[in-house]
Motif scaffolding. Structure first.
Motif, mmCIF file in Angstrom:
data_model
loop_
_atom_site.group_PDB
_atom_site.id
_atom_site.type_symbol
_atom_site.label_atom_id
_atom_site.label_comp_id
_atom_site.label_asym_id
_atom_site.label_seq_id
_atom_site.Cartn_x
_atom_site.Cartn_y
_atom_site.Cartn_z
ATOM 1 N N PRO A 261 0.830 -1.216 0.000
ATOM 2 C CA PRO A 261 0.000 0.000 0.000
ATOM 3 C C PRO A 261 0.860 1.260 0.000
ATOM 4 N N SER A 262 0.308 2.340 -0.486
ATOM 5 C CA SER A 262 1.051 3.604 -0.544
ATOM 6 C C SER A 262 1.434 4.091 0.851
ATOM 7 N N ALA A 263 0.650 3.711 1.870
ATOM 8 C CA ALA A 263 0.956 4.141 3.239
ATOM 9 C C ALA A 263 2.321 3.649 3.692
ATOM 10 N N ALA A 264 2.800 2.548 3.110
ATOM 11 C CA ALA A 264 4.112 2.010 3.470
ATOM 12 C C ALA A 264 5.230 2.989 3.153
ATOM 13 N N PHE A 265 5.007 3.868 2.200
ATOM 14 C CA PHE A 265 6.044 4.799 1.751
ATOM 15 C C PHE A 265 5.729 6.255 2.108
ATOM 16 N N ALA A 266 4.610 6.465 2.791
ATOM 17 C CA ALA A 266 4.182 7.835 3.097
ATOM 18 C C ALA A 266 4.024 8.102 4.583
ATOM 19 N N SER A 267 4.092 7.057 5.420
ATOM 20 C CA SER A 267 3.759 7.211 6.841
ATOM 21 C C SER A 267 4.998 7.542 7.672
ATOM 22 N N TRP A 268 5.079 8.802 8.138
ATOM 23 C CA TRP A 268 6.150 9.197 9.040
ATOM 24 C C TRP A 268 6.009 8.446 10.362
ATOM 25 N N ARG A 269 7.077 8.423 11.151
ATOM 26 C CA ARG A 269 7.048 7.732 12.442
ATOM 27 C C ARG A 269 7.870 8.515 13.459
ATOM 28 N N LYS A 270 7.633 8.222 14.734
ATOM 29 C CA LYS A 270 8.456 8.792 15.782
ATOM 30 C C LYS A 270 9.865 8.216 15.676
ATOM 31 N N PRO A 271 10.876 8.935 16.138
ATOM 32 C CA PRO A 271 12.249 8.425 16.063
ATOM 33 C C PRO A 271 12.382 7.060 16.740
ATOM 34 N N GLY A 272 12.944 6.097 15.983
ATOM 35 C CA GLY A 272 13.172 4.763 16.518
ATOM 36 C C GLY A 272 11.982 3.838 16.459
ATOM 37 N N GLU A 273 10.834 4.321 16.065
ATOM 38 C CA GLU A 273 9.619 3.513 16.008
ATOM 39 C C GLU A 273 9.652 2.590 14.789
ATOM 40 N N ALA A 274 9.061 1.400 14.927
ATOM 41 C CA ALA A 274 8.968 0.490 13.786
ATOM 42 C C ALA A 274 8.185 1.162 12.663
ATOM 43 N N SER A 275 8.554 0.862 11.425
ATOM 44 C CA SER A 275 7.886 1.480 10.285
ATOM 45 C C SER A 275 6.470 0.937 10.119
ATOM 46 N N TRP A 276 5.657 1.711 9.418
ATOM 47 C CA TRP A 276 4.287 1.271 9.092
ATOM 48 C C TRP A 276 4.358 -0.057 8.340
ATOM 49 N N LEU A 277 5.340 -0.176 7.443
ATOM 50 C CA LEU A 277 5.469 -1.394 6.645
ATOM 51 C C LEU A 277 5.763 -2.603 7.526
ATOM 52 N N GLU A 278 6.660 -2.460 8.486
ATOM 53 C CA GLU A 278 6.978 -3.573 9.389
ATOM 54 C C GLU A 278 5.748 -4.001 10.189
ATOM 55 N N ARG A 279 4.984 -3.046 10.664
ATOM 56 C CA ARG A 279 3.770 -3.369 11.412
ATOM 57 C C ARG A 279 2.740 -4.034 10.515
ATOM 58 N N TYR A 280 2.643 -3.544 9.286
ATOM 59 C CA TYR A 280 1.693 -4.094 8.316
ATOM 60 C C TYR A 280 2.028 -5.547 7.974
#
Length: 284
Positions: A261-280
């Protein structure tokens, strides 16, 4: 050094100290200069000795970090005192288990960290502050300054509040500044950071401004989705640790890059937080 130039006039440390003790907002309010080299010096009020002036210089190596730590600590103490706090330095807390660099009042302390610090030691010191029921605010020296890419060793210094979101505090004793880096975000997939910055002078006015600082409303950061996708593709092709981890998770879920999904490449995160893609990938 017991004398300095103030507006091209020679003044004595003892005389300036008397003025500062009578009105702490006077302390280092105006820039002092060395009579010999004309470089910036600051007035240090010592409880063990006579007041004196000290040069502000750049800091390098372990000895430089010690000097940076001492100067920053004393400047911070002076600024807090001038702002009306009953600030003290090197105050033992938690039964002597820790010494606060600068204790602003009975429930607030500042730790100035210029040397390396491990996660375990940080956790130990933070726990001792909690035991003493003192809020610890960590301010870092130049070794730990936040730049374009996140380092794992920097994660322990981040804090959160509703106005600044993820934020980071730095001290620059050479320029006499506290530097707030706020609304810090990490790119969707890389170690790159974006943030906003505001500098505050290390004096009574700067401390008050920092305390009450409310950032202006600005447009949200926008991620470059194409570059993030190219980064992920490169990581997979180069078989980096991150690339192999994502490739394995995609293989197990029967996914390709085109399926993400496009959210995998557009979702900012807090410093050190797992990426949206990893959670997905972990939740499918």
């Amino acid at each position: 050094m017991y004398a300095a130039l103030l507006k091209d006039e020679l003044v004595l440390a003892v005389t300036e100290a008397a003025k500062a003790r009578a009105d702490m907002s006077y302390l280092n309010r105006e820039p002092y200069r060395c009579p010999n080299c004309r470089q910036r010096v600051i007035l240090i009020l010592s409880e063990q000795a006579e007041a004196f002036f000290k040069h502000l210089r750049s800091y390098q190596g372990s000895a430089g970090e010690q000097a940076e730590h001492h100067t920053a600590k004393m400047m911070l103490k002076a600024a807090l005192t001038a702002a009306g706090f009953p600030a003290q330095v090197e105050v033992p807390l938690a039964g002597g288990g820790i010494r606060a660099d600068v204790l602003a009042n009975s429930c607030l302390a500042f730790e100035v960290q210029c040397a390396p610090l491990g996660q375990a030691e940080f956790a130990h010191r933070h726990a001792l502050y909690q035991e003493a029921r003192v809020k610890d605010i960590w301010v870092v020296g130049q070794r730990h300054y936040l730049r374009g890419k996140l380092k794992q060793t920097q994660l322990i210094y981040f804090r959160e509040n509703p106005h600044w979101q993820s934020y980071y505090l730095e001290v620059d004793p050479v320029r006499g500044l506290l530097r707030l880096k706020y609304q810090v975000l990490q790119e969707p997939l890389t170690q790159n950071l974006v943030y906003r910055q505001q500098d505050f002078t290390l004096d009574a006015k700067g401390i008050a401004s920092l305390w009450h600082y409310r950032p202006p409303k600005l447009p949200d950061f926008q991620a470059d989705c194409r570059r993030q996708r190219q980064y992920l593709q490169g990581q997979i092709q180069q078989k980096t640790r991150f690339g192999l981890k994502i490739a394995e998770a995609m293989y197990l879920k029967h996914l390709t890059l085109a399926d993400l999904p496009s959210a995998a490449f557009a979702s900012w995160r807090k410093p050190g937080e797992a990426s949206w893609l990893e959670r997905y990938l972990g939740s499918k």
